[in-house]
Design a protein around this motif. Structure first.
Motif, PDB file in Angstrom:
ATOM      1  N   SER A 230      -7.196  -2.023   2.204  1.00  0.00           N
ATOM      2  CA  SER A 230      -6.432  -0.483   1.764  1.00  0.00           C
ATOM      3  C   SER A 230      -7.181   0.529   2.701  1.00  0.00           C
TER       4      SER A 230
ATOM      5  N   GLU B 117      -4.539   5.980  -1.246  1.00  0.00           N
ATOM      6  CA  GLU B 117      -3.680   4.829  -0.498  1.00  0.00           C
ATOM      7  C   GLU B 117      -4.136   3.653  -1.005  1.00  0.00           C
TER       8      GLU B 117
ATOM      9  N   ILE C 108       0.976  -1.156   0.053  1.00  0.00           N
ATOM     10  CA  ILE C 108       0.116  -0.119  -0.212  1.00  0.00           C
ATOM     11  C   ILE C 108       0.908   1.194  -0.174  1.00  0.00           C
ATOM     12  N   ASP C 109       0.684   2.223  -0.874  1.00  0.00           N
ATOM     13  CA  ASP C 109       1.526   3.253  -1.195  1.00  0.00           C
ATOM     14  C   ASP C 109       0.705   4.461  -1.706  1.00  0.00           C
ATOM     15  N   SER C 110       0.932   5.674  -1.714  1.00  0.00           N
ATOM     16  CA  SER C 110       0.381   6.696  -2.524  1.00  0.00           C
ATOM     17  C   SER C 110       0.385   6.367  -3.844  1.00  0.00           C
TER      18      SER C 110
ATOM     19  N   ALA D  24      -4.505   9.862  -0.161  1.00  0.00           N
ATOM     20  CA  ALA D  24      -3.188   9.600   0.494  1.00  0.00           C
ATOM     21  C   ALA D  24      -2.919  11.061   1.174  1.00  0.00           C
ATOM     22  N   THR D  25      -2.060  10.853   2.286  1.00  0.00           N
ATOM     23  CA  THR D  25      -1.607  12.002   2.974  1.00  0.00           C
ATOM     24  C   THR D  25      -0.227  12.233   2.615  1.00  0.00           C
TER      25      THR D  25
ATOM     26  N   ARG E 123      -9.132   5.675   0.584  1.00  0.00           N
ATOM     27  CA  ARG E 123      -8.691   6.655   1.200  1.00  0.00           C
ATOM     28  C   ARG E 123      -7.520   7.849   0.425  1.00  0.00           C
TER      29      ARG E 123
ATOM     30  N   ASN F 231      -4.658  11.614  -5.366  1.00  0.00           N
ATOM     31  CA  ASN F 231      -3.854  10.474  -4.701  1.00  0.00           C
ATOM     32  C   ASN F 231      -4.733   9.633  -3.591  1.00  0.00           C
TER      33      ASN F 231
END
Length: 533
Positions: free
Chosen positions: A371, A276, A238-240, A394-395, A392, A274
Protein backbone atom coordinates in the motif's frame (compact mmCIF):
# COMPACT_ATOMS: atom_id res chain seq x y z
CA UNK A 1 76.56 35.34 -72.53
CA UNK A 2 75.82 39.01 -72.83
CA UNK A 3 72.08 38.40 -72.87
CA UNK A 4 72.32 36.25 -69.71
CA UNK A 5 74.21 39.00 -67.89
CA UNK A 6 71.58 41.53 -68.95
CA UNK A 7 68.75 39.28 -67.68
CA UNK A 8 70.49 38.71 -64.37
CA UNK A 9 71.09 42.43 -63.89
CA UNK A 10 67.52 43.47 -64.83
CA UNK A 11 65.56 40.51 -63.38
CA UNK A 12 64.05 39.74 -66.75
CA UNK A 13 64.20 35.95 -67.10
CA UNK A 14 63.06 33.69 -69.84
CA UNK A 15 60.22 31.24 -69.18
CA UNK A 16 61.00 27.54 -68.55
CA UNK A 17 59.62 26.63 -71.91
CA UNK A 18 62.42 28.50 -73.63
CA UNK A 19 64.86 25.80 -72.63
CA UNK A 20 62.60 23.15 -74.21
CA UNK A 21 61.84 25.02 -77.40
CA UNK A 22 64.15 22.73 -79.32
CA UNK A 23 62.17 19.71 -78.00
CA UNK A 24 58.42 20.32 -78.44
CA UNK A 25 57.58 16.84 -77.14
CA UNK A 26 59.16 17.68 -73.77
CA UNK A 27 57.31 20.98 -73.64
CA UNK A 28 53.90 19.52 -74.27
CA UNK A 29 54.57 16.43 -72.18
CA UNK A 30 55.33 18.55 -69.09
CA UNK A 31 52.26 20.68 -69.80
CA UNK A 32 49.99 17.64 -70.02
CA UNK A 33 51.44 16.01 -66.87
CA UNK A 34 51.09 19.16 -64.76
CA UNK A 35 47.53 19.69 -66.06
CA UNK A 36 46.50 16.15 -65.15
CA UNK A 37 48.12 16.44 -61.68
CA UNK A 38 46.45 19.81 -61.02
CA UNK A 39 43.08 18.40 -62.11
CA UNK A 40 43.54 15.34 -59.86
CA UNK A 41 44.55 17.47 -56.87
CA UNK A 42 41.56 19.80 -57.35
CA UNK A 43 39.18 16.85 -57.80
CA UNK A 44 40.44 15.06 -54.66
CA UNK A 45 40.21 18.27 -52.64
CA UNK A 46 36.66 18.88 -53.82
CA UNK A 47 35.68 15.27 -53.01
CA UNK A 48 37.10 15.54 -49.50
CA UNK A 49 35.24 18.81 -48.93
CA UNK A 50 31.90 17.36 -50.07
CA UNK A 51 32.44 14.22 -47.96
CA UNK A 52 33.19 16.12 -44.73
CA UNK A 53 30.34 18.61 -45.21
CA UNK A 54 27.79 15.82 -45.70
CA UNK A 55 29.17 13.47 -43.05
CA UNK A 56 29.82 15.69 -40.10
CA UNK A 57 29.84 12.64 -37.83
CA UNK A 58 33.23 11.51 -39.19
CA UNK A 59 35.95 11.34 -36.57
CA UNK A 60 38.99 13.57 -37.21
CA UNK A 61 37.13 15.63 -39.82
CA UNK A 62 39.54 18.51 -39.32
CA UNK A 63 42.36 16.27 -40.62
CA UNK A 64 40.47 15.81 -43.88
CA UNK A 65 40.21 19.58 -44.24
CA UNK A 66 44.00 19.81 -43.81
CA UNK A 67 44.51 17.25 -46.58
CA UNK A 68 42.06 19.08 -48.81
CA UNK A 69 43.90 22.39 -48.31
CA UNK A 70 47.26 20.73 -48.95
CA UNK A 71 46.05 19.09 -52.16
CA UNK A 72 44.38 22.29 -53.34
CA UNK A 73 47.66 24.18 -52.88
CA UNK A 74 49.49 21.40 -54.70
CA UNK A 75 47.07 21.76 -57.60
CA UNK A 76 47.87 25.47 -57.88
CA UNK A 77 51.60 24.68 -57.86
CA UNK A 78 51.16 22.45 -60.90
CA UNK A 79 49.09 25.14 -62.62
CA UNK A 80 51.93 27.61 -62.03
CA UNK A 81 54.36 25.06 -63.47
CA UNK A 82 52.36 25.17 -66.70
CA UNK A 83 52.12 28.96 -66.64
CA UNK A 84 55.86 29.48 -66.12
CA UNK A 85 56.54 27.38 -69.23
CA UNK A 86 55.11 30.30 -71.20
CA UNK A 87 55.44 33.31 -68.87
CA UNK A 88 58.09 34.09 -66.26
CA UNK A 89 55.72 34.55 -63.25
CA UNK A 90 58.29 33.21 -60.81
CA UNK A 91 57.36 35.56 -57.94
CA UNK A 92 53.73 34.37 -57.99
CA UNK A 93 54.93 30.79 -58.22
CA UNK A 94 57.08 31.37 -55.17
CA UNK A 95 54.11 32.68 -53.17
CA UNK A 96 51.97 29.67 -54.10
CA UNK A 97 54.81 27.28 -53.24
CA UNK A 98 55.17 29.02 -49.88
CA UNK A 99 51.46 28.54 -49.15
CA UNK A 100 51.76 24.90 -50.21
CA UNK A 101 54.80 24.43 -47.98
CA UNK A 102 52.98 25.95 -45.01
CA UNK A 103 49.93 23.70 -45.63
CA UNK A 104 52.11 20.63 -45.95
CA UNK A 105 54.00 21.41 -42.73
CA UNK A 106 50.73 21.99 -40.82
CA UNK A 107 49.29 18.77 -42.22
CA UNK A 108 52.38 16.80 -41.30
CA UNK A 109 52.46 18.24 -37.78
CA UNK A 110 48.79 17.33 -37.27
CA UNK A 111 49.15 13.92 -38.87
CA UNK A 112 51.81 12.27 -36.75
CA UNK A 113 50.05 12.58 -33.36
CA UNK A 114 46.93 11.34 -35.09
CA UNK A 115 48.71 8.26 -36.40
CA UNK A 116 49.24 6.87 -32.89
CA UNK A 117 45.60 7.49 -32.00
CA UNK A 118 44.34 5.76 -35.14
CA UNK A 119 46.67 2.80 -34.57
CA UNK A 120 45.28 2.41 -31.04
CA UNK A 121 41.70 2.27 -32.32
CA UNK A 122 40.16 -1.23 -32.46
CA UNK A 123 40.36 -3.08 -35.73
CA UNK A 124 37.41 -4.56 -37.59
CA UNK A 125 38.16 -7.93 -36.00
CA UNK A 126 38.32 -6.40 -32.55
CA UNK A 127 35.05 -4.54 -33.14
CA UNK A 128 33.39 -7.77 -34.29
CA UNK A 129 34.63 -9.54 -31.15
CA UNK A 130 33.42 -6.67 -28.93
CA UNK A 131 30.05 -6.70 -30.68
CA UNK A 132 29.75 -10.45 -30.13
CA UNK A 133 30.60 -9.99 -26.46
CA UNK A 134 28.00 -7.20 -26.21
CA UNK A 135 25.35 -9.41 -27.81
CA UNK A 136 26.23 -12.13 -25.29
CA UNK A 137 25.85 -9.65 -22.43
CA UNK A 138 22.49 -8.53 -23.85
CA UNK A 139 21.31 -12.13 -24.00
CA UNK A 140 22.47 -12.69 -20.43
CA UNK A 141 20.67 -9.51 -19.37
CA UNK A 142 17.46 -10.60 -21.11
CA UNK A 143 17.71 -13.99 -19.43
CA UNK A 144 18.29 -12.32 -16.06
CA UNK A 145 15.28 -10.03 -16.63
CA UNK A 146 13.11 -13.01 -17.55
CA UNK A 147 14.28 -14.81 -14.41
CA UNK A 148 13.59 -11.68 -12.36
CA UNK A 149 10.06 -11.47 -13.79
CA UNK A 150 9.56 -15.13 -12.85
CA UNK A 151 10.76 -14.39 -9.32
CA UNK A 152 8.41 -11.40 -9.12
CA UNK A 153 5.48 -13.55 -10.28
CA UNK A 154 6.42 -16.26 -7.78
CA UNK A 155 6.71 -13.67 -5.03
CA UNK A 156 3.25 -12.35 -5.89
CA UNK A 157 1.86 -15.87 -5.73
CA UNK A 158 3.58 -16.48 -2.40
CA UNK A 159 2.25 -13.22 -0.99
CA UNK A 160 -1.26 -14.14 -2.15
CA UNK A 161 -0.85 -17.56 -0.51
CA UNK A 162 0.40 -15.85 2.65
CA UNK A 163 -2.64 -13.58 2.81
CA UNK A 164 -4.96 -16.51 2.17
CA UNK A 165 -3.37 -18.66 4.88
CA UNK A 166 -3.62 -15.83 7.35
CA UNK A 167 -7.29 -15.30 6.51
CA UNK A 168 -8.02 -18.94 7.13
CA UNK A 169 -5.97 -18.95 10.34
CA UNK A 170 -7.87 -15.89 11.54
CA UNK A 171 -11.19 -17.61 10.87
CA UNK A 172 -9.91 -20.64 12.77
CA UNK A 173 -8.98 -18.51 15.76
CA UNK A 174 -12.43 -16.95 15.75
CA UNK A 175 -14.37 -20.20 15.39
CA UNK A 176 -15.27 -20.54 19.06
CA UNK A 177 -16.42 -16.95 19.46
CA UNK A 178 -18.31 -16.99 16.17
CA UNK A 179 -20.10 -20.23 17.09
CA UNK A 180 -21.14 -18.64 20.38
CA UNK A 181 -22.45 -15.54 18.61
CA UNK A 182 -24.36 -17.57 16.04
CA UNK A 183 -25.98 -19.70 18.69
CA UNK A 184 -27.19 -16.50 20.36
CA UNK A 185 -28.50 -15.17 17.05
CA UNK A 186 -30.27 -18.46 16.25
CA UNK A 187 -31.78 -18.45 19.73
CA UNK A 188 -33.12 -14.94 19.17
CA UNK A 189 -34.61 -15.87 15.80
CA UNK A 190 -36.08 -19.18 17.02
CA UNK A 191 -37.49 -17.65 20.22
CA UNK A 192 -39.25 -14.83 18.40
CA UNK A 193 -40.64 -17.14 15.71
CA UNK A 194 -41.98 -19.47 18.41
CA UNK A 195 -43.69 -16.53 20.12
CA UNK A 196 -45.24 -15.50 16.79
CA UNK A 197 -46.49 -19.05 16.20
CA UNK A 198 -48.09 -19.15 19.68
CA UNK A 199 -49.85 -15.81 19.43
CA UNK A 200 -50.27 -14.94 15.73
CA UNK A 201 -53.39 -12.83 16.45
CA UNK A 202 -51.56 -10.44 18.79
CA UNK A 203 -50.62 -8.07 15.95
CA UNK A 204 -48.77 -5.46 18.00
CA UNK A 205 -46.59 -8.01 19.74
CA UNK A 206 -46.06 -10.00 16.48
CA UNK A 207 -44.63 -6.85 14.88
CA UNK A 208 -42.19 -6.44 17.78
CA UNK A 209 -41.18 -10.10 17.75
CA UNK A 210 -40.61 -10.07 13.96
CA UNK A 211 -38.54 -6.88 14.26
CA UNK A 212 -36.41 -8.55 16.94
CA UNK A 213 -35.88 -11.62 14.74
CA UNK A 214 -34.96 -9.44 11.76
CA UNK A 215 -32.49 -7.55 13.91
CA UNK A 216 -30.80 -10.83 14.86
CA UNK A 217 -30.66 -11.78 11.18
CA UNK A 218 -29.06 -8.42 10.36
CA UNK A 219 -26.39 -9.00 13.02
CA UNK A 220 -25.71 -12.45 11.60
CA UNK A 221 -25.40 -11.01 8.09
CA UNK A 222 -22.82 -8.51 9.28
CA UNK A 223 -20.78 -11.23 10.97
CA UNK A 224 -20.86 -13.62 7.98
CA UNK A 225 -19.90 -10.78 5.65
CA UNK A 226 -16.73 -10.19 7.66
CA UNK A 227 -15.89 -13.89 7.82
CA UNK A 228 -16.43 -14.37 4.07
CA UNK A 229 -14.32 -11.34 3.31
CA UNK A 230 -11.48 -12.71 5.44
CA UNK A 231 -11.63 -16.26 4.07
CA UNK A 232 -12.04 -15.45 0.36
CA UNK A 233 -9.27 -14.86 -2.17
CA UNK A 234 -9.40 -11.25 -3.23
CA UNK A 235 -7.10 -8.87 -5.11
CA UNK A 236 -5.41 -5.94 -3.43
CA UNK A 237 -7.86 -3.13 -4.08
CA UNK A 238 -6.14 0.01 -2.83
CA UNK A 239 -8.52 2.91 -2.38
CA UNK A 240 -9.20 5.85 -0.12
CA UNK A 241 -10.51 4.53 3.24
CA UNK A 242 -11.90 6.29 6.33
CA UNK A 243 -9.59 4.91 8.98
CA UNK A 244 -11.87 5.71 11.92
CA UNK A 245 -14.80 3.84 10.36
CA UNK A 246 -12.58 0.87 9.48
CA UNK A 247 -11.24 0.48 13.02
CA UNK A 248 -14.74 0.85 14.48
CA UNK A 249 -16.07 -1.77 12.08
CA UNK A 250 -13.47 -4.36 13.06
CA UNK A 251 -13.57 -3.57 16.79
CA UNK A 252 -15.89 -6.47 17.65
CA UNK A 253 -13.63 -9.00 15.92
CA UNK A 254 -10.55 -7.58 17.66
CA UNK A 255 -12.29 -7.87 21.03
CA UNK A 256 -13.10 -11.51 20.29
CA UNK A 257 -9.47 -12.06 19.24
CA UNK A 258 -8.05 -10.95 22.62
CA UNK A 259 -10.86 -12.44 24.73
CA UNK A 260 -11.42 -13.65 27.36
CA UNK A 261 -8.52 -12.19 29.37
CA UNK A 262 -7.50 -9.25 27.22
CA UNK A 263 -9.22 -5.89 26.83
CA UNK A 264 -9.25 -3.48 23.88
CA UNK A 265 -8.98 0.29 24.21
CA UNK A 266 -9.34 2.48 21.12
CA UNK A 267 -8.24 6.08 21.45
CA UNK A 268 -10.14 8.79 19.60
CA UNK A 269 -9.46 8.76 15.86
CA UNK A 270 -9.81 11.93 13.79
CA UNK A 271 -12.78 11.20 11.46
CA UNK A 272 -11.09 13.24 8.73
CA UNK A 273 -8.10 10.89 8.42
CA UNK A 274 -8.29 8.93 5.16
CA UNK A 275 -5.61 6.48 4.05
CA UNK A 276 -4.75 4.61 0.85
CA UNK A 277 -5.07 0.90 1.54
CA UNK A 278 -7.09 -2.22 0.81
CA UNK A 279 -9.66 -2.06 3.60
CA UNK A 280 -10.22 -5.83 3.91
CA UNK A 281 -6.49 -6.56 3.97
CA UNK A 282 -5.91 -3.89 6.62
CA UNK A 283 -8.73 -5.34 8.75
CA UNK A 284 -7.12 -8.76 8.47
CA UNK A 285 -3.72 -7.31 9.41
CA UNK A 286 -5.23 -5.69 12.51
CA UNK A 287 -6.90 -8.94 13.45
CA UNK A 288 -3.66 -10.92 13.15
CA UNK A 289 -1.79 -8.32 15.20
CA UNK A 290 -4.53 -8.66 17.83
CA UNK A 291 -3.93 -12.44 17.93
CA UNK A 292 -0.22 -11.79 18.47
CA UNK A 293 -1.04 -9.36 21.29
CA UNK A 294 -3.31 -11.93 22.93
CA UNK A 295 -0.54 -14.56 22.82
CA UNK A 296 1.88 -12.01 24.30
CA UNK A 297 -0.51 -11.40 27.24
CA UNK A 298 -1.18 -14.92 28.60
CA UNK A 299 -2.30 -13.50 31.97
CA UNK A 300 -4.42 -10.81 30.35
CA UNK A 301 -3.71 -7.19 29.59
CA UNK A 302 -4.74 -4.22 27.47
CA UNK A 303 -4.40 -3.77 23.73
CA UNK A 304 -4.45 -0.07 22.83
CA UNK A 305 -5.10 1.19 19.31
CA UNK A 306 -4.03 4.77 18.58
CA UNK A 307 -3.80 6.86 15.43
CA UNK A 308 -1.86 10.04 14.74
CA UNK A 309 -0.76 12.03 11.72
CA UNK A 310 2.96 12.34 10.96
CA UNK A 311 4.87 14.26 8.29
CA UNK A 312 8.39 14.32 6.91
CA UNK A 313 10.97 11.54 6.84
CA UNK A 314 9.31 9.25 9.37
CA UNK A 315 10.92 5.95 8.35
CA UNK A 316 14.17 5.00 6.57
CA UNK A 317 12.39 3.05 3.84
CA UNK A 318 9.74 5.71 3.09
CA UNK A 319 10.02 8.95 1.11
CA UNK A 320 9.26 12.13 3.01
CA UNK A 321 5.57 12.97 3.00
CA UNK A 322 2.32 12.85 4.94
CA UNK A 323 1.43 9.58 6.67
CA UNK A 324 -0.88 8.13 9.31
CA UNK A 325 0.70 6.09 12.10
CA UNK A 326 -1.69 3.32 13.24
CA UNK A 327 -0.19 1.83 16.43
CA UNK A 328 -1.24 -1.30 18.33
CA UNK A 329 0.38 -1.46 21.78
CA UNK A 330 0.05 -4.38 24.18
CA UNK A 331 1.13 -4.82 27.81
CA UNK A 332 2.59 -8.26 27.18
CA UNK A 333 5.94 -9.94 27.65
CA UNK A 334 7.75 -7.98 24.94
CA UNK A 335 10.59 -9.14 22.70
CA UNK A 336 14.34 -9.50 23.02
CA UNK A 337 16.50 -7.60 20.47
CA UNK A 338 17.18 -10.83 18.52
CA UNK A 339 13.49 -11.72 18.33
CA UNK A 340 12.54 -8.15 17.42
CA UNK A 341 15.05 -8.17 14.54
CA UNK A 342 13.41 -11.28 13.02
CA UNK A 343 9.80 -10.76 14.07
CA UNK A 344 8.56 -9.78 10.59
CA UNK A 345 10.24 -12.71 8.82
CA UNK A 346 7.79 -15.23 7.34
CA UNK A 347 7.46 -18.44 9.38
CA UNK A 348 9.53 -17.07 12.27
CA UNK A 349 7.80 -17.75 15.57
CA UNK A 350 8.74 -18.19 19.21
CA UNK A 351 5.58 -20.18 19.91
CA UNK A 352 5.58 -23.91 20.31
CA UNK A 353 4.70 -26.39 17.55
CA UNK A 354 1.11 -26.04 16.41
CA UNK A 355 0.64 -22.75 18.24
CA UNK A 356 1.46 -20.33 15.44
CA UNK A 357 2.63 -20.06 11.85
CA UNK A 358 4.89 -17.03 12.21
CA UNK A 359 2.93 -15.25 9.47
CA UNK A 360 1.01 -12.55 11.36
CA UNK A 361 3.62 -9.77 11.30
CA UNK A 362 4.91 -10.86 7.87
CA UNK A 363 1.38 -10.59 6.47
CA UNK A 364 0.84 -7.15 8.06
CA UNK A 365 4.19 -5.97 6.68
CA UNK A 366 3.22 -7.19 3.21
CA UNK A 367 -0.10 -5.36 3.30
CA UNK A 368 1.32 -1.99 4.34
CA UNK A 369 4.30 -2.29 1.98
CA UNK A 370 2.08 -3.02 -1.02
CA UNK A 371 0.00 0.00 0.00
CA UNK A 372 3.06 2.27 -0.12
CA UNK A 373 3.67 2.26 3.63
CA UNK A 374 5.91 0.59 6.19
CA UNK A 375 5.85 -1.28 9.49
CA UNK A 376 7.91 -0.52 12.62
CA UNK A 377 8.34 -2.56 15.81
CA UNK A 378 9.17 -1.18 19.26
CA UNK A 379 9.52 -3.70 22.06
CA UNK A 380 11.47 -4.51 25.20
CA UNK A 381 11.34 -7.64 27.30
CA UNK A 382 8.78 -7.20 30.05
CA UNK A 383 7.67 -3.81 28.69
CA UNK A 384 5.18 -4.82 26.01
CA UNK A 385 5.22 -4.31 22.24
CA UNK A 386 4.09 -1.53 19.91
CA UNK A 387 3.51 -2.27 16.22
CA UNK A 388 3.12 0.85 14.07
CA UNK A 389 1.67 0.72 10.57
CA UNK A 390 2.63 3.77 8.51
CA UNK A 391 -0.02 4.36 5.85
CA UNK A 392 -0.10 7.01 3.14
CA UNK A 393 -2.67 9.75 3.58
CA UNK A 394 -5.21 9.58 0.78
CA UNK A 395 -5.27 12.46 -1.70
CA UNK A 396 -8.93 11.86 -2.56
CA UNK A 397 -12.07 11.43 -0.51
CA UNK A 398 -13.45 7.89 -0.01
CA UNK A 399 -16.36 6.84 -2.13
CA UNK A 400 -19.56 7.39 -0.25
CA UNK A 401 -22.00 4.50 -0.08
CA UNK A 402 -25.42 5.89 -0.64
CA UNK A 403 -27.89 4.36 1.76
CA UNK A 404 -30.64 2.36 0.09
CA UNK A 405 -34.28 2.16 0.96
CA UNK A 406 -34.37 -1.59 1.40
CA UNK A 407 -36.48 -1.24 4.50
CA UNK A 408 -38.93 1.13 2.89
CA UNK A 409 -42.59 0.25 3.17
CA UNK A 410 -43.32 1.60 -0.34
CA UNK A 411 -45.55 -0.84 -2.20
CA UNK A 412 -43.86 -2.41 -5.25
CA UNK A 413 -46.16 -3.67 -8.00
CA UNK A 414 -44.81 -6.29 -10.43
CA UNK A 415 -48.15 -7.11 -12.04
CA UNK A 416 -47.80 -8.20 -15.66
CA UNK A 417 -44.19 -9.38 -15.36
CA UNK A 418 -43.02 -13.00 -15.66
CA UNK A 419 -39.99 -13.98 -13.58
CA UNK A 420 -37.92 -17.18 -13.88
CA UNK A 421 -36.70 -18.42 -10.47
CA UNK A 422 -33.84 -20.95 -10.28
CA UNK A 423 -32.73 -22.27 -6.86
CA UNK A 424 -31.89 -25.79 -5.68
CA UNK A 425 -33.10 -25.19 -2.10
CA UNK A 426 -36.85 -25.81 -2.00
CA UNK A 427 -37.44 -23.73 1.14
CA UNK A 428 -35.49 -20.73 -0.16
CA UNK A 429 -37.15 -21.06 -3.57
CA UNK A 430 -40.60 -21.17 -1.95
CA UNK A 431 -39.86 -18.04 0.08
CA UNK A 432 -38.61 -16.13 -2.98
CA UNK A 433 -41.58 -17.33 -5.04
CA UNK A 434 -44.13 -16.18 -2.46
CA UNK A 435 -42.38 -12.81 -2.15
CA UNK A 436 -42.50 -12.19 -5.91
CA UNK A 437 -46.10 -13.46 -6.26
CA UNK A 438 -47.19 -11.19 -3.40
CA UNK A 439 -46.02 -8.25 -5.53
CA UNK A 440 -48.15 -9.42 -8.48
CA UNK A 441 -45.52 -11.18 -10.59
CA UNK A 442 -46.00 -14.49 -12.40
CA UNK A 443 -43.24 -16.89 -11.28
CA UNK A 444 -41.92 -19.95 -13.12
CA UNK A 445 -39.54 -22.22 -11.12
CA UNK A 446 -36.61 -24.57 -11.75
CA UNK A 447 -34.54 -26.53 -9.22
CA UNK A 448 -31.16 -26.64 -11.01
CA UNK A 449 -29.10 -24.85 -13.67
CA UNK A 450 -29.83 -26.80 -16.85
CA UNK A 451 -33.55 -26.87 -16.08
CA UNK A 452 -33.36 -23.13 -15.48
CA UNK A 453 -31.81 -22.51 -18.91
CA UNK A 454 -34.54 -24.59 -20.58
CA UNK A 455 -37.14 -22.69 -18.55
CA UNK A 456 -35.81 -19.37 -19.84
CA UNK A 457 -35.88 -20.63 -23.44
CA UNK A 458 -39.45 -21.86 -23.07
CA UNK A 459 -40.99 -19.01 -21.07
CA UNK A 460 -38.83 -16.07 -22.22
CA UNK A 461 -39.35 -14.24 -18.89
CA UNK A 462 -38.90 -10.55 -18.24
CA UNK A 463 -36.26 -11.23 -15.55
CA UNK A 464 -34.22 -14.11 -14.11
CA UNK A 465 -33.57 -14.69 -10.39
CA UNK A 466 -30.91 -17.37 -9.89
CA UNK A 467 -28.95 -18.72 -6.91
CA UNK A 468 -25.15 -18.79 -7.08
CA UNK A 469 -24.24 -22.02 -5.26
CA UNK A 470 -26.02 -24.93 -6.99
CA UNK A 471 -24.72 -28.45 -7.73
CA UNK A 472 -23.63 -29.15 -11.28
CA UNK A 473 -23.93 -25.64 -12.67
CA UNK A 474 -23.44 -22.47 -10.68
CA UNK A 475 -25.59 -19.42 -11.03
CA UNK A 476 -22.76 -17.61 -12.82
CA UNK A 477 -22.66 -20.37 -15.45
CA UNK A 478 -26.42 -20.08 -15.87
CA UNK A 479 -26.15 -16.32 -16.36
CA UNK A 480 -23.44 -16.73 -19.01
CA UNK A 481 -25.50 -19.30 -20.92
CA UNK A 482 -28.68 -17.22 -20.76
CA UNK A 483 -26.87 -14.06 -21.81
CA UNK A 484 -25.54 -15.82 -24.94
CA UNK A 485 -29.12 -16.09 -26.24
CA UNK A 486 -30.75 -13.17 -24.42
CA UNK A 487 -28.01 -10.53 -23.95
CA UNK A 488 -30.39 -7.89 -22.57
CA UNK A 489 -32.24 -10.04 -20.00
CA UNK A 490 -32.10 -8.54 -16.46
CA UNK A 491 -30.66 -10.90 -13.83
CA UNK A 492 -30.64 -10.95 -10.04
CA UNK A 493 -27.93 -13.31 -8.73
CA UNK A 494 -28.60 -14.40 -5.14
CA UNK A 495 -25.55 -15.55 -3.18
CA UNK A 496 -24.22 -16.07 0.29
CA UNK A 497 -20.75 -17.10 -0.91
CA UNK A 498 -17.93 -14.62 -1.60
CA UNK A 499 -16.09 -15.86 -4.71
CA UNK A 500 -14.88 -12.55 -6.10
CA UNK A 501 -13.21 -13.95 -9.24
CA UNK A 502 -16.38 -15.70 -10.46
CA UNK A 503 -18.59 -12.75 -9.57
CA UNK A 504 -16.21 -10.40 -11.41
CA UNK A 505 -16.77 -12.45 -14.58
CA UNK A 506 -20.48 -11.66 -14.65
CA UNK A 507 -21.64 -9.85 -17.79
CA UNK A 508 -23.00 -6.36 -17.27
CA UNK A 509 -25.04 -4.21 -17.20
CA UNK A 510 -28.46 -5.42 -16.07
CA UNK A 511 -26.95 -7.93 -13.61
CA UNK A 512 -27.10 -7.26 -9.85
CA UNK A 513 -25.86 -9.38 -6.94
CA UNK A 514 -28.04 -9.78 -3.83
CA UNK A 515 -26.26 -11.10 -0.74
CA UNK A 516 -27.96 -13.49 1.66
CA UNK A 517 -29.59 -13.01 4.05
CA UNK A 518 -31.76 -10.20 2.71
CA UNK A 519 -35.23 -8.86 3.35
CA UNK A 520 -38.14 -9.42 0.99
CA UNK A 521 -38.43 -5.70 0.34
CA UNK A 522 -34.79 -5.57 -0.79
CA UNK A 523 -35.39 -8.34 -3.35
CA UNK A 524 -38.47 -6.54 -4.69
CA UNK A 525 -36.59 -3.26 -4.89
CA UNK A 526 -33.76 -4.84 -6.91
CA UNK A 527 -36.23 -6.52 -9.27
CA UNK A 528 -38.26 -3.33 -9.72
CA UNK A 529 -35.09 -1.34 -10.41
CA UNK A 530 -34.00 -3.72 -13.18
CA UNK A 531 -37.49 -3.72 -14.71
CA UNK A 532 -37.68 0.06 -14.59
CA UNK A 533 -40.61 0.16 -12.15
Amino acid sequence: MLSLLVALSTGSYAPHGASMAWRSDLLWGNTAADAVLALAYFSISLGLAVLIRRRRDFAFGWMFWCFALFLMAGGFVHLMSILTLWRPFYALELVIKGVTAAASIATAIALWPLVSRVISMPSRTQLAAANAELESLVRERDAALAELRDHIDQRGELEAALLQSQRLEAVGHLTGGVAHDFNNLLQAVAGNLELIARKPDDIDRVVGWSASALNAVERGRSLTSQLLAFSSKQRMDIDSVRLGELVSGVKDLIERAVAPLGQVRIERIDPGLNVEVDSLQLELALLNLAFNARDAMPEGGILTIAVERRSGAIAPDLPAGDYVALTLSDTGVGMSPDVRARAAEPFFTTKGPGKGTGMGLAMASTVVRRSGGSLAIESEEGQGTSITLFLRIATSQPRRIVGDDAKSDVRIDLTGYTIALVDDDAQVRGSLRDTLISAGATVEEAAEGNAGIELVRRVKPDLLVVDFAMPGMTGVNVVHKVREEYPDMPVVLVTGYADSEKLDSLPSPQVVVLWKPFEAQELLRKVAGLLGR
